[in-house]
Design an enzyme around this catalytic site. Sequence first.
Site, short mmCIF file in Angstrom:
data_model
loop_
_atom_site.label_atom_id
_atom_site.label_comp_id
_atom_site.label_asym_id
_atom_site.label_seq_id
_atom_site.Cartn_x
_atom_site.Cartn_y
_atom_site.Cartn_z
N ASN A 40 0.81 -1.22 0.00
CA ASN A 40 0.00 0.00 0.00
C ASN A 40 0.84 1.27 0.00
O ASN A 40 0.30 2.37 -0.13
CB ASN A 40 -0.97 0.00 1.18
N ARG A 48 -1.78 -10.97 -5.15
CA ARG A 48 -1.88 -9.51 -5.27
C ARG A 48 -1.11 -8.83 -4.15
O ARG A 48 -0.61 -7.71 -4.35
CB ARG A 48 -3.35 -9.07 -5.20
N ILE A 76 -15.21 0.18 8.44
CA ILE A 76 -14.68 0.87 7.25
C ILE A 76 -15.40 0.45 5.97
O ILE A 76 -15.80 1.28 5.16
CB ILE A 76 -13.15 0.61 7.09
C1 UD1 Z 1 -6.86 1.72 1.19
C2 UD1 Z 1 -6.02 0.46 1.17
C3 UD1 Z 1 -6.84 -0.75 1.62
C4 UD1 Z 1 -7.47 -0.48 2.98
C5 UD1 Z 1 -8.21 0.86 2.99
C6 UD1 Z 1 -8.71 1.27 4.37
C7 UD1 Z 1 -4.36 0.80 -0.57
C8 UD1 Z 1 -3.84 0.42 -1.90
N1 UD1 Z 1 -5.51 0.24 -0.17
O1 UD1 Z 1 -7.93 1.52 0.28
O2 UD1 Z 1 -5.96 -1.89 1.69
O3 UD1 Z 1 -8.39 -1.51 3.28
O4 UD1 Z 1 -7.36 1.92 2.52
O5 UD1 Z 1 -7.67 1.29 5.27
O6 UD1 Z 1 -3.74 1.57 0.16
N2 UD1 Z 1 -14.84 6.23 0.35
C9 UD1 Z 1 -15.91 6.93 -0.17
N3 UD1 Z 1 -15.67 7.79 -1.23
C10 UD1 Z 1 -14.44 7.94 -1.77
C11 UD1 Z 1 -13.35 7.23 -1.21
C12 UD1 Z 1 -13.59 6.38 -0.15
O7 UD1 Z 1 -17.04 6.81 0.28
O8 UD1 Z 1 -14.29 8.72 -2.72
C13 UD1 Z 1 -15.09 5.30 1.49
C14 UD1 Z 1 -14.85 3.84 1.10
O9 UD1 Z 1 -15.97 3.28 0.45
C15 UD1 Z 1 -14.58 3.20 2.44
C16 UD1 Z 1 -13.83 4.32 3.20
O10 UD1 Z 1 -14.11 5.54 2.50
O11 UD1 Z 1 -15.78 2.91 3.10
C17 UD1 Z 1 -12.35 4.12 3.29
O12 UD1 Z 1 -11.82 3.86 2.01
P1 UD1 Z 1 -10.35 4.34 1.58
O13 UD1 Z 1 -9.59 4.76 2.77
O14 UD1 Z 1 -10.49 5.29 0.46
O15 UD1 Z 1 -9.75 2.96 1.03
P2 UD1 Z 1 -8.80 2.76 -0.20
O16 UD1 Z 1 -7.91 3.95 -0.36
O17 UD1 Z 1 -9.57 2.29 -1.36
#
Ligand code: UD1
Length: 429
Positions: free
Chosen positions: A23, A408, A338
């Site tokens: 990550n 992955r 989350i």
């Molecule tokens: C990253 C990590 C993943 C980890 C997650 C939470 C990487 C490559 N992946 O994923 O392994 O499980 O953080 O720690 O680093 N959300 C929205 N709108 C958005 C963006 C996010 O609603 O535009 C929500 C998501 O649906 C989720 C929450 O925010 O419920 C957290 O997601 P996010 O922190 O963005 O996860 P990732 O960056 O995808």
Amino acid sequence: MDSIKIIGGNELNGTIPISGAKNAALPLMIASLLTDGTLTLDNLPRLRDVELLTRILVNHGVNYSVDGKRAGDGTMKGQRVHFSAKDVVDTTAPYNLVSKMRASFWVIGPILARMHEARISLPGGCAIGTRPVDFFIDGLKELGADIEIDQGYVIAKTKGGLKGNRISLPAPSVGATHTLMMAATLAKGETIIENAAREPEIADLASCLTKMGAKISGAGTSTLQIEGVDQLYGAHHIVLPDRIETGTYAMAVAMTGGNVLLEGTRADLLQSAIDTLVQTGVKITQTDQGLHIQSKGYNITPVDVETQPFPGFPTDLQAQFMALMTKAKGRSHIKETIFENRFMHVQELVRLGANISLDGQVATIEGVENLKGAEVMATDLRASVSLVIGGLAAEGETRINRVYHLDRGFEQLEEKLSACGAKIERISG
Ligand code: UD1
């Protein structure tokens, strides 16, 4: 499709080298798009997500080269790779590439900042919830981008470049923080990102961007301050150790029993998970070499856990911790806060003899004396590895199907576990 066969019941004893963090590696690689200089990344893990992102970067015009093995390098040493985006020749990231991995969407930040336009397919990735991109889109709009969504593509443009602004994230999204921080490095003026994610990978990216010439303060806190610069340069950066791999192997040892050194990693990257493991009865010691994990593998104390953004207990270790709790002496509860659909491992752990019931976002686990080997199916990256942990502790043979998910995110998983006494092998098919 490959599967993994495990004969459970062996203790784990020995040393497991911890790889560079997936990550952190992914956003660091993406940062190479911000400069025409060469970004050299050390300790890059050999993972399918890294390969896939390399293909995406190559499609944008990035050249890369991998250093060969050097004298004294062990078989598990990470790679040194040079990325050079002299020209970004294509500002489109196509569906067939981006749909396989959500983090590839993050290229939208650097490409838009540098080229003033980007056309990026809406993302895919693990099926652990709806995972929208509204925070990214709203944040980039705050930085002055015009954005429309057409036929599954996010089309972003900015006349004359991005402009610094104050952005307040509705939740501390890791991906949105990485992307907006990268975009803001080349925006005109100052950007403040409030409610930013505080994961160690954010600070690692900020540290690399700073070496490239960016002006960032507050990394690791929930308010980031970025003063835009005209240009970024090449740099050299070592990817930080993978805290999720660290926690995963620590939980494996907690469950099977044994004594393992997790080499090259640090407790402060996952303090909340370490504290939780200590409550379950595991002995954990930090030395210069890494983390020493010692466990009897029985009399595991049940502990309730709720996933939270960093510094809380990571959602990426929830499935693995649930595997451990299936053998605890009593009842525990795990609440996932989350992602809304991250309990797909439950029905597979139940096949191994676990006693788990689900009520919305809360799993209740009644510890059992012993798990029993069975045929199970990997459903997503972290869920898959919880089945490996369960299989290692179960009596008899476990067969895990669809293990491509594991490739992955876990480098040389079978080799690392075999070296510590596990009976685990990959069956090609
Ligand atoms: C990253 C990590 C993943 C980890 C997650 C939470 C990487 C490559 N992946 O994923 O392994 O499980 O953080 O720690 O680093 N959300 C929205 N709108 C958005 C963006 C996010 O609603 O535009 C929500 C998501 O649906 C989720 C929450 O925010 O419920 C957290 O997601 P996010 O922190 O963005 O996860 P990732 O960056 O995808």
